[in-house]
Scaffold this motif. Structure first.
Motif, PDB file in Angstrom:
ATOM      1  N   ASP A  30       0.867  -1.187   0.000  1.00 40.00           N
ATOM      2  CA  ASP A  30       0.000   0.000   0.000  1.00 40.00           C
ATOM      3  C   ASP A  30       0.901   1.233   0.000  1.00 40.00           C
ATOM      4  OD1 ASP A  30      -2.147   1.739   0.446  1.00 40.00           O
ATOM      5  OD2 ASP A  30      -2.581   1.020   2.468  1.00 40.00           O
ATOM      6  N   HIS A  67      -1.549   1.626   9.303  1.00 43.68           N
ATOM      7  CA  HIS A  67      -2.038   0.304   9.715  1.00 43.68           C
ATOM      8  C   HIS A  67      -1.010  -0.777   9.428  1.00 43.68           C
ATOM      9  CE1 HIS A  67      -2.758  -0.167   5.342  1.00 43.68           C
ATOM     10  NE2 HIS A  67      -3.055   1.110   5.413  1.00 43.68           N
ATOM     11  N   ALA A  74       1.948   0.142   7.169  1.00 50.13           N
ATOM     12  CA  ALA A  74       1.808   1.252   6.220  1.00 50.13           C
ATOM     13  C   ALA A  74       1.732   2.539   7.037  1.00 50.13           C
ATOM     14  CB  ALA A  74       0.558   1.088   5.374  1.00 50.13           C
ATOM     15  N   GLU A 134       1.161   6.521   6.787  1.00 56.06           N
ATOM     16  CA  GLU A 134       0.543   7.369   5.767  1.00 56.06           C
ATOM     17  C   GLU A 134       0.063   8.716   6.293  1.00 56.06           C
ATOM     18  OE1 GLU A 134      -3.070   5.804   3.987  1.00 56.06           O
ATOM     19  OE2 GLU A 134      -3.056   4.098   5.334  1.00 56.06           O
ATOM     20  N   GLU A 179       2.563   7.765   1.510  1.00 56.17           N
ATOM     21  CA  GLU A 179       2.475   6.491   2.222  1.00 56.17           C
ATOM     22  C   GLU A 179       3.494   5.502   1.675  1.00 56.17           C
ATOM     23  OE1 GLU A 179      -1.209   4.356   1.476  1.00 56.17           O
ATOM     24  OE2 GLU A 179      -0.994   3.169   3.297  1.00 56.17           O
TER      25      GLU A 179
HETATM   26 CO    CO Z   1      -2.983   2.589   3.704  1.00 54.37          CO
END
Ligand code: CO
Ligand code: MF3
Length: 239
Positions: free
Chosen positions: A96, A159, A190, A192, A223
């Motif tokens: 991500d 997350h 991740a 962000e 991110e």
């Molecule tokens: Co994300």
């Protein structure tokens, strides 16, 4: 996960090469989906559960849109701030990552916003060490952003990432050092930061997805998917 992140980094590079005035966000979405599938991956966002299943492979959030902007007929204009967020699933492993770009010639405040947000992510990543806590990441991000006079969105967080896109722990972009979940060797998260020129509050649009600044000011989003290792942070979505 590193292989998944490599496809995602390649996707972001392909998207960056497409950017320009007049390009539609739907075109960018098509480019991303084709690149991801050509590498054997699956777009992680498409069909993601929500008020309605997420309809696209990327989020394209323009100007006051913070995150989760749905790509469509909108054609990029000179001076726009465009955040592109993409997720990849490769062999069942998710990555991500998001990047924010100025389109054409942007205002000084816009380019400063984009740069400060990017640097705040770097600061957060530097705090990704075994034995540290998620509060160390949030503190690093928040300190960088607030020193620049901007505000950190607090109602949305980073997350854990793995077989699913959203896993434990939550990774807030604000915090106090030494607090929250501990970072352990092998954990992948991740990070962000979402950063607004004005107030940190956000609102949800009627499409059920697009989140924008309440005060209408510009927002940026960067991110990376990062592995915590004994050798230091390993950024899996770096080009
Ligand atoms: Co994300
Ligand atoms: N990077 C975003 C997140 O972590 C992207 C999710 S978009 C969605 O929430 F459509 F998949 F929800």
């Amino acid at each position: 996960m590193a292989a998944s992140g490599a496809v995602l980094a390649e996707c972001h590079e392909a998207l960056a090469a497409e950017l320009g005035v007049g390009v539609t966000t739907a075109h960018l979405d098509a480019v991303a989906e084709e690149l991801i599938r050509s590498r054997g991956g699956v777009p992680a966002f498409k069909g993601y559960p929500g008020p309605t299943p997420y309809p696209a492979s990327i989020c394209a959030s323009v100007n006051d849109a913070v995150v989760h902007g749905i790509p469509g007929a909108y054609a990029l204009r000179d001076g726009d701030v465009l955040a592109i967020d993409v997720g990849v699933i490769l062999d069942g492993w998710v990555s991500d990552a998001a990047r924010t770009y100025g389109i054409g010639t942007v205002s000084p405040i816009a380019s400063r916003l984009i740069e400060v947000t990017r640097v705040s992510l770097e600061r957060g990543i530097a705090a990704c060490l075994p034995g540290n806590h998620v509060g160390d990441i949030g503190h690093a991000v928040q300190t960088e952003v607030e020193a620049a006079g901007f505000s950190v969105v607090q109602s949305l967080v980073g997350h854990g990432v793995g077989r699913s896109m959203h896993e434990e722990p939550q990774v807030p972009n604000v915090g106090r050092p030494g607090t929250g979940a501990e970072l352990t060797d092998g954990l992948v998260i991740a990070i962000e930061p979402m950063v607004n020129v004005g107030h940190h509050e956000v609102i949800l649009a009627e499409d059920g997805w697009t989140i924008s600044t309440r005060d209408g000011t510009l927002s940026a989003h960067w991110e990376h998917t990062v592995a915590v290792t004994a050798d230091g942070p390993r950024i899996l979505t770096l080009s």
